[in-house]
Design an enzyme around this catalytic site. Structure first.
Site, mmCIF file in Angstrom:
data_model
loop_
_atom_site.group_PDB
_atom_site.id
_atom_site.type_symbol
_atom_site.label_atom_id
_atom_site.label_comp_id
_atom_site.label_asym_id
_atom_site.label_seq_id
_atom_site.Cartn_x
_atom_site.Cartn_y
_atom_site.Cartn_z
ATOM 1 N N GLU A 172 0.833 -1.197 0.000
ATOM 2 C CA GLU A 172 0.000 0.000 0.000
ATOM 3 C C GLU A 172 0.870 1.249 0.000
ATOM 4 O OE1 GLU A 172 -3.782 -0.926 2.125
ATOM 5 O OE2 GLU A 172 -3.530 1.066 2.927
ATOM 6 N N GLU A 198 2.192 1.697 -3.408
ATOM 7 C CA GLU A 198 1.111 2.214 -4.258
ATOM 8 C C GLU A 198 0.939 3.716 -4.030
ATOM 9 O OE1 GLU A 198 -2.683 0.305 -3.619
ATOM 10 O OE2 GLU A 198 -3.632 1.578 -5.131
ATOM 11 N N CYS A 236 -8.140 -2.040 4.225
ATOM 12 C CA CYS A 236 -8.005 -3.186 5.124
ATOM 13 C C CYS A 236 -9.322 -3.573 5.761
ATOM 14 C CB CYS A 236 -7.034 -2.876 6.250
ATOM 15 S SG CYS A 236 -5.483 -2.283 5.671
ATOM 16 N N SER A 277 -7.148 1.866 -2.120
ATOM 17 C CA SER A 277 -5.933 1.144 -2.462
ATOM 18 C C SER A 277 -6.335 -0.209 -3.048
ATOM 19 C CB SER A 277 -5.109 0.929 -1.196
ATOM 20 O OG SER A 277 -4.187 -0.086 -1.413
ATOM 21 N N LYS A 281 -15.286 -9.807 7.689
ATOM 22 C CA LYS A 281 -14.263 -10.649 7.082
ATOM 23 C C LYS A 281 -14.875 -11.930 6.533
ATOM 24 C CE LYS A 281 -10.411 -8.326 7.865
ATOM 25 N NZ LYS A 281 -9.642 -7.806 6.744
ATOM 26 N N GLU A 330 -15.983 -10.883 3.281
ATOM 27 C CA GLU A 330 -14.843 -10.625 2.403
ATOM 28 C C GLU A 330 -14.273 -11.920 1.830
ATOM 29 O OE1 GLU A 330 -11.272 -9.165 4.211
ATOM 30 O OE2 GLU A 330 -10.777 -7.927 2.497
ATOM 31 N N GLU A 362 -14.272 -12.424 -6.120
ATOM 32 C CA GLU A 362 -12.975 -12.054 -6.697
ATOM 33 C C GLU A 362 -11.796 -12.513 -5.833
ATOM 34 O OE1 GLU A 362 -15.459 -9.962 -5.967
ATOM 35 O OE2 GLU A 362 -14.781 -8.097 -5.046
ATOM 36 N N CYS A 366 -10.277 -2.171 14.647
ATOM 37 C CA CYS A 366 -10.567 -3.610 14.737
ATOM 38 C C CYS A 366 -10.805 -4.085 16.166
ATOM 39 C CB CYS A 366 -9.421 -4.404 14.137
ATOM 40 S SG CYS A 366 -9.085 -3.947 12.455
#
Lengths: 157, 639
Positions: free
Chosen positions: B308, B311, B335, B355, B394, B397, B402, B566
């Site tokens: 990241e 990037e 994240c 990102s 999560k 996710e 993908e 988190c």
């Protein structure tokens, strides 16, 4: 829903918001006007109202589901609501109810197959002294008996 | 759309606290009241509930929650106020005059008992088959008030079907007591607006827009509603049965990665107070359960920082030097899967700012089924990869279509802290007594930079530690004392920091030498960064960016969907409160400071993986294939 219909609906709602203001409290008058115009408030209309008032769609839906006179799915063109509260019940609501059901061939909570009439119960209409009472669209009828009720129904059919 | 500064809660629902610190000492600033014949002084405007709690008088609550606005709907907190005809809800009664309060009179006890009885008469289900057994506020109250029979009956039939459409959150509305904590969480705290009470009277229940399934609406799966539900009406989608099956299957190689936040909180499930880090005890417990290898998600958190960060450097370089108008700045962190879905729904036009780096969980997933499988000579098909996360999003996710860059489902199961605690207990292990063990190779123990990802501001701090060393060529310790980037820490909703880079640039480090020739173009630049936690705060920043405000000039913004980051995630032990989250964060920062290795780019295993496997470097072709992803503009309209 077609894009054109959607755009027209958005324009309509924008006009309503100009009329009633962008406050949370304008929600009900806006919904009432949409209800009057379209006889129901589609899910797209609800989301547009929410977007333009900066509230969440679920809040709009919550309000619609709370009020009996607002609905989120289409109903018949005419809505017949018979008072089911205790005074009307004592005054002979039951006979009126079964006469209407027989005449229309549907039960309460249903819509006629030709989409002309939706039959519902309502709570107290404030006509306890002259019951049984029913409300057809915006008009209240009182001192009903089975024949009178059937003739009123037949007028709007 | 103009932004509203204050929370969207109607004025009537906000807590009545008079916040004027000078006020307290002045005449009339405090009120003397009597609670149970004991005289006490409280600041004007304190609620009866707060006054009692300050004086160690217990008052039961259900709809009240420290994170949320006052609702006053459950009435369990009623007390007697002298001179008032009826009982008063203490959570919604601001003290403005010298009143006399009684908290335990026959009338109060009877009213509370009746309220519990009435709630139970509508509460379908049994306690022993409920996920919240022994951690249920209704159950606790029933015990406290000695409910021994159902005075008003008990429902025998289920009224609503269970909604298990979502990968993350399951709604069992039969157990709902209509306290509306989830509604206030979703609308006020997170500003997502998925849940509201619908219909009227006896038919009232909490539902979504047009009573759709949770998977079909704009739910971001953050799970904050789960953390605040007093009963088992909302709970996470538990995959532990499938994980047990995989562990019991000798053909499967079951690996697990643990994130820092569950390790800082799991002790709470074993009777420890908040703020005990169980990192190394957890390793031995997981091995004893039967996991074949235990890895540290922080390894890929370190990798995230490299990817990241690179990037970001590339974006800045393209925007500043090449003047490429297609480059989107500020760059947003990716994240937090809750935040990613929030952006996809509510600000899809800003997807290019996200990102493209995957979250640490997913990076690990794709490395496990490629690099690790090769290295250990295991067929990736036989690897079952589990991730212990503080997060319910999560779970969603890892089920994104993908996320299969390894050729298989990268992460098979997302497990929350609560579910892991349950598995550990099922295996008959008392976690705090376990010996301390280290993580498995080839990923080993990670840096403190990855560790602090768990608290709000952590990603930013980790990134700053690395960027400072990359760009300035100085030690972070020389810029920030003990390498603690204090300005990005703390629990304010939005933090904004400016970092002047100065004119002294270092050499470009080897690892990104092929991407940028030198740092001259950064001379005199002030790096502007911001940190937001909770999607309500994220919304404020997004509206500011839309309006072209100060945040639109930022270079890098960290977003976390959950309040506190988190550590306050939707998979963490229940209950949650600002104090608990603070202790968990302290545990994480303390652990970070105890480590030798505190910067992502110094992690030897990260350096090695770039030498051995991701050979074309950060943001190279291989890393793009395995460690980066793309997003889907979803929009806010529900079809």
């Amino acid at each position: 829903m077609l894009v054109m219909e959607k755009n027209q609906l958005t324009e309509e709602i924008e006009v309503l918001i100009k009329k009633y203001g962008k406050e949370r409290s304008s929600l009900i008058p806006i919904l009432q006007d949409i209800q009057k115009q379209h006889s129901y408030i589609s899910d797209y209309a609800q989301q547009e109202v929410a977007r333009l008032l900066d509230i969440h769609p679920v809040e709009v839906f919550s309000v619609i589901s709370f009020y009996a006179f607002l609905n989120s799915s289409p109903k018949g063109r005419n809505i017949v609501r018979l008072c089911q509260t205790i005074t009307c019940d004592l005054a002979g609501k039951k006979n009126v109810a079964s006469a209407i059901e027989r005449e229309l061939g549907i039960k309460f909570g249903q819509t006629t197959p030709d989409n002309k009439i939706t039959l519902e119960y309502a709570n107290c209409l404030g006509m306890c002294d002259v019951g049984p009472a029913m409300i057809v669209n915006d008009r209240v009828y009182y001192k009903l008996d089975p024949e009178k009720a059937v003739s009123i129904i037949n007028e709007i059919r | 759309m103009e932004t509203k500064e204050a929370s969207r809660a109607p004025v009537s629902q906000k807590a009545h606290i008079i916040e004027n610190k000078d006020f307290e000492g002045k005449i009339g600033g405090t009120v003397s009241i009597e609670i149970n014949e004991k005289k006490v002084q409280v600041p004007l405007g304190t609620t009866i509930l707060d006054a009692c709690r300050k004086n160690n008088i217990h008052i039961p609550t259900l709809c009240h929650h420290e994170d949320l606005c006052v609702a006053g709907v459950c009435r369990i907190c009623v007390v007697e106020v002298e001179g008032m005809r009826t009982l008063q809800a203490s959570c919604a009664f601001p003290i403005t005059s010298p009143i006399k309060i009684k908290t335990s009179t026959p009338m109060v006890r009877k009213a509370r008992r009746h309220i519990i009885d009435l709630l139970l008469s509508e509460h379908y289900g049994e306690c022993y088959s409920c996920v919240r057994n022994n951690n249920c506020e209704l159950q606790k109250l029933a015990k406290e008030y000695g409910v021994d029979s159902y005075t008003f009956g008990h429902v025998q039939k289920s009224k609503y079907p269970v909604d298990n459409s979502s990968f993350s959150v399951i709604r069992d509305i039969d157990k709902c007591i209509l306290c509306k904590r989830c509604v206030r969480t979703c609308i006020d705290l997170q500003e997502v607006g998925v849940l509201e009470a619908v219909h009227r009277g006896h038919d009232t229940h909490i539902n979504t827009f047009m009573e759709k399934d949770l998977a079909d609406v704009v739910c971001i799966n953050c799970g904050q509603c789960i953390n605040r539900c007093p009963t088992g009406a909302l709970h996470a989608n538990d995959p532990s049965d499938e994980i047990w099956d995989a562990i019991d299957n000798p053909k499967k190689h079951v690996v697990i990665q643990t994130a820092p936040s569950p390790r800082a909180a799991i002790g709470e499930e074993f009777g420890l107070g908040a703020g005990h880090s169980m990192t190394y005890q957890l390793n031995s417990a997981l091995r004893r359960i039967g996991f074949n290898a235990v890895f540290d998600t922080n390894f890929t958190a370190d990798l995230t920082i490299i990817e990241e960060g690179t990037e970001l450097i590339l974006r800045l370089y393209k925007a500043v030097v090449e003047k490429n108008p297609q480059i989107k700045l500020p760059q947003f962190t990716s994240c937090s899967p809750g935040w990613v879905k929030y952006l996809e729904h509510f600000y899809p036009e800003y997807i290019d700012n996200l990102s493209s780096a995957k979250s640490p969980q997913q990076m690990f997933g794709s490395l496990l089924k490629t690099f690790y499988a090769q290295k250990r000579g295991i067929n990736p098909e036989d690897i079952v990869s589990v991730a212990v996360m503080p997060c319910s999003a999560k779970k969603f996710e890892c089920n994104r279509p993908e996320m299969t860059d390894s050729g298989y489902k990268d992460v098979d199961y997302g497990l929350t802290t609560r579910e892991l605690a349950k598995m550990i207990k099922e295996a008959g292990i008392n976690l705090p007594e376990m010996p301390k063990e280290h993580f498995d190779d080839p990923f080993g123990d990670a840096s403190g930079a990855g560790l602090i990802f768990g608290a709000t501001g952590g990603v930013m701090e980790a990134a700053i530690r690395t960027i400072v060393e990359f760009v300035l060529g100085k030690k972070t310790e020389d810029v920030f004392e003990k390498a603690n980037v204090l300005p990005v820490r703390g629990f304010e909703g939005i933090k904004y920091v400016e970092l002047p880079l100065g004119t002294e640039m270092g050499p470009v480090p080897e690892i990104i030498k092929h991407l940028v020739p030198n740092w001259d173009w950064l001379k005199g630049v002030t790096l502007k960064v911001a940190v937001a936690h909770g999607t309500a705060n994220a919304k404020k920043i997004m509206e500011d960016i839309k309006a072209g405000g100060k945040f639109s000039e930022c270079h890098f913004i960290e977003f976390m969907a959950c309040p506190g980051g988190c550590i306050g995630g939707g998979g963490q032990p229940i209950p949650t409160s600002p104090e608990i989250r603070k202790k968990r964060a302290e545990a994480i920062y303390a652990e970070d400071e105890s480590l030798e290795l505190r910067k992502s780019h110094e992690n030897p295993n990260v350096v090695r993986i770039y030498e051995e496997y991701l050979t074309d470097g950060p943001c190279g072709h291989i890393s793009h294939k395995l460690l980066h992803t793309h997003y889907k503009p979803r929009g806010r309209y529900i079809a």
